[in-house]
Design a protein around this motif. Sequence first.
Motif, PDB file in Angstrom:
ATOM      1  N   LYS A 220       2.954  -7.247   7.973  1.00 59.39           N
ATOM      2  CA  LYS A 220       2.072  -8.344   8.363  1.00 59.39           C
ATOM      3  C   LYS A 220       1.606  -9.159   7.162  1.00 59.39           C
ATOM      4  O   LYS A 220       1.076 -10.233   7.312  1.00 59.39           O
ATOM      5  CB  LYS A 220       0.873  -7.817   9.143  1.00 59.39           C
ATOM      6  CG  LYS A 220      -0.003  -6.852   8.391  1.00 59.39           C
ATOM      7  CD  LYS A 220      -1.131  -6.372   9.261  1.00 59.39           C
ATOM      8  CE  LYS A 220      -1.972  -5.354   8.507  1.00 59.39           C
ATOM      9  NZ  LYS A 220      -3.061  -4.842   9.276  1.00 59.39           N
TER      10      LYS A 220
ATOM     11  N   SER B  53       7.796 -13.018   2.825  1.00 61.14           N
ATOM     12  CA  SER B  53       7.422 -12.220   3.988  1.00 61.14           C
ATOM     13  C   SER B  53       8.593 -11.319   4.318  1.00 61.14           C
ATOM     14  O   SER B  53       9.746 -11.703   4.163  1.00 61.14           O
ATOM     15  CB  SER B  53       7.118 -13.114   5.178  1.00 61.14           C
ATOM     16  OG  SER B  53       6.021 -13.942   4.896  1.00 61.14           O
ATOM     17  N   GLU B  54       8.299 -10.123   4.774  1.00 61.81           N
ATOM     18  CA  GLU B  54       9.355  -9.204   5.169  1.00 61.81           C
ATOM     19  C   GLU B  54       9.150  -8.788   6.610  1.00 61.81           C
ATOM     20  O   GLU B  54       8.023  -8.626   7.069  1.00 61.81           O
ATOM     21  CB  GLU B  54       9.344  -7.965   4.271  1.00 61.81           C
ATOM     22  CG  GLU B  54       9.741  -8.258   2.851  1.00 61.81           C
ATOM     23  CD  GLU B  54       9.885  -6.999   2.014  1.00 61.81           C
ATOM     24  OE1 GLU B  54       9.282  -5.965   2.363  1.00 61.81           O
ATOM     25  OE2 GLU B  54      10.611  -7.062   1.010  1.00 61.81           O
ATOM     26  N   GLN B  55      10.247  -8.607   7.280  1.00 62.92           N
ATOM     27  CA  GLN B  55      10.191  -8.187   8.667  1.00 62.92           C
ATOM     28  C   GLN B  55       9.500  -6.825   8.753  1.00 62.92           C
ATOM     29  O   GLN B  55       9.750  -5.938   7.950  1.00 62.92           O
ATOM     30  CB  GLN B  55      11.602  -8.086   9.229  1.00 62.92           C
ATOM     31  CG  GLN B  55      11.634  -7.888  10.719  1.00 62.92           C
ATOM     32  CD  GLN B  55      13.051  -8.008  11.263  1.00 62.92           C
ATOM     33  OE1 GLN B  55      13.987  -8.323  10.562  1.00 62.92           O
ATOM     34  NE2 GLN B  55      13.183  -7.741  12.533  1.00 62.92           N
ATOM     35  N   GLY B  56       8.617  -6.685   9.703  1.00 66.96           N
ATOM     36  CA  GLY B  56       7.906  -5.430   9.898  1.00 66.96           C
ATOM     37  C   GLY B  56       6.627  -5.312   9.086  1.00 66.96           C
ATOM     38  O   GLY B  56       5.920  -4.328   9.176  1.00 66.96           O
TER      39      GLY B  56
END
Length: 75
Positions: A36, A31-34
Amino acid sequence: RDPLLSAVEKRNVDVVRALLEAGASTKCSRSEQGRKDKIWPLKQARENSHPEMEELLLEFGATDPKPLSEQCDLM
């Protein structure tokens, strides 16, 4: 960070090939920040518009973990 995903992200075909030949899994994701949704090697190669990388990943069994109905907008 996963080495394969990192090499795909950096568009380094030689490193990706070496990792795959050494048995790296194409099923890693993060998962990456920013964002969904998660990112995985095949998706990253497609987002990078890197057909050679995409073909290499597919050759080593990469798949898209989402059902086809969730991969694209039909309307």
